[in-house]
Design a protein around this motif. Sequence first.
Motif, short mmCIF file in Angstrom:
data_model
loop_
_atom_site.label_atom_id
_atom_site.label_comp_id
_atom_site.label_asym_id
_atom_site.label_seq_id
_atom_site.Cartn_x
_atom_site.Cartn_y
_atom_site.Cartn_z
N LEU A 230 23.29 42.18 -62.27
CA LEU A 230 23.90 43.22 -63.09
C LEU A 230 23.58 44.56 -62.45
CD1 LEU A 230 25.52 43.75 -65.71
CD2 LEU A 230 23.32 44.21 -66.82
N GLN A 231 24.59 45.16 -61.85
CA GLN A 231 24.46 46.49 -61.29
C GLN A 231 24.75 47.49 -62.38
OE1 GLN A 231 23.53 47.48 -58.05
NE2 GLN A 231 23.43 49.47 -59.06
N MET A 232 23.77 48.31 -62.69
CA MET A 232 23.88 49.27 -63.77
C MET A 232 23.86 50.68 -63.19
SD MET A 232 21.42 47.53 -66.66
CE MET A 232 19.93 47.82 -65.70
N ASN A 233 24.96 51.38 -63.33
CA ASN A 233 25.08 52.75 -62.86
C ASN A 233 25.28 53.70 -64.03
OD1 ASN A 233 25.01 51.81 -60.15
ND2 ASN A 233 27.24 51.51 -60.14
N SER A 234 25.07 54.97 -63.76
CA SER A 234 25.25 56.00 -64.78
C SER A 234 24.53 55.64 -66.07
CB SER A 234 26.74 56.23 -65.04
OG SER A 234 27.42 56.59 -63.86
N LEU A 235 23.30 55.26 -65.93
CA LEU A 235 22.54 54.79 -67.08
C LEU A 235 22.32 55.90 -68.10
CD1 LEU A 235 20.10 52.46 -65.21
CD2 LEU A 235 21.52 51.76 -67.15
N LYS A 236 22.33 55.50 -69.35
CA LYS A 236 22.14 56.40 -70.47
C LYS A 236 20.92 55.98 -71.27
CE LYS A 236 27.17 56.79 -70.99
NZ LYS A 236 28.31 56.59 -71.92
N PRO A 237 20.31 56.90 -71.99
CA PRO A 237 19.16 56.52 -72.82
C PRO A 237 19.47 55.38 -73.78
CG PRO A 237 19.27 58.89 -72.65
CD PRO A 237 20.52 58.36 -72.00
N GLU A 238 20.70 55.31 -74.27
CA GLU A 238 21.06 54.24 -75.18
C GLU A 238 21.16 52.88 -74.52
OE1 GLU A 238 24.79 57.00 -74.98
OE2 GLU A 238 22.61 57.19 -74.77
N ASP A 239 21.05 52.83 -73.20
CA ASP A 239 20.98 51.56 -72.49
C ASP A 239 19.58 50.96 -72.53
OD1 ASP A 239 23.72 51.53 -71.63
OD2 ASP A 239 23.19 52.95 -70.05
N PRO B 73 18.16 59.23 -66.74
CA PRO B 73 19.58 59.20 -67.09
C PRO B 73 20.45 59.52 -65.88
CG PRO B 73 18.35 60.33 -68.79
CD PRO B 73 17.38 60.09 -67.65
N GLY B 74 21.52 58.77 -65.75
CA GLY B 74 22.39 58.91 -64.60
C GLY B 74 22.00 58.06 -63.42
N GLY B 75 20.84 57.46 -63.48
CA GLY B 75 20.36 56.63 -62.40
C GLY B 75 20.93 55.23 -62.43
N SER B 76 20.43 54.41 -61.52
CA SER B 76 20.94 53.05 -61.38
C SER B 76 19.80 52.05 -61.27
CB SER B 76 21.81 52.93 -60.12
OG SER B 76 22.94 53.76 -60.19
N LEU B 77 20.08 50.85 -61.70
CA LEU B 77 19.20 49.71 -61.54
C LEU B 77 20.05 48.48 -61.28
CD1 LEU B 77 16.60 50.04 -64.46
CD2 LEU B 77 16.11 50.29 -62.02
N ARG B 78 19.47 47.53 -60.59
CA ARG B 78 20.14 46.25 -60.41
C ARG B 78 19.23 45.15 -60.90
NH1 ARG B 78 22.22 42.54 -55.35
NH2 ARG B 78 19.96 42.24 -55.11
N LEU B 79 19.71 44.42 -61.89
CA LEU B 79 18.98 43.29 -62.43
C LEU B 79 19.41 42.01 -61.73
CD1 LEU B 79 19.15 44.00 -66.27
CD2 LEU B 79 17.51 44.86 -64.58
N SER B 80 18.46 41.12 -61.56
CA SER B 80 18.74 39.82 -60.97
C SER B 80 18.20 38.74 -61.89
CB SER B 80 18.09 39.68 -59.59
OG SER B 80 18.57 40.64 -58.69
#
Length: 121
Positions: free
Chosen positions: A80-89, A14-21
């Motif tokens: 898709l740059q995903m920041n501040s990730l939450k468990p509900e993501d 949680p709070g981390g980031s991922l980038r999808l391509s």
Amino acid sequence: QVQLVESGGGLVQPGGSLRLSCAASGSIFSINAMGWYRQAPGKQRELVAAITSAGSTDYADSVKGRFTISRDNAKNTVYLQMNSLKPEDTAVYYCNANLKTTVWVRGYDYWGRGTQVTVSS
């Protein structure tokens, strides 16, 4: 013959980031729009973000301010740059493209096979 291939999913805290391509390939004449959908267990698939060839974007309310969609038209790729990730993501994220394979027809939707994103500590 059109293929959409997602990459970049994985496990993140949680709070981390991922980038999808997502790269589209095959018989592509033009791409009207590309986007990301997600589906969590027991829930319906929902739009996360979308972007048109002109650059117009749309986001789900739940991800506004945290996710950013972008594209590289020359590479037929959407990110898709995903920041501040939450468990509900946590969900399987699917790439979508509305594209034309020939000048003579309208655009149709194509889907990738999905990539798993898990947000957990």
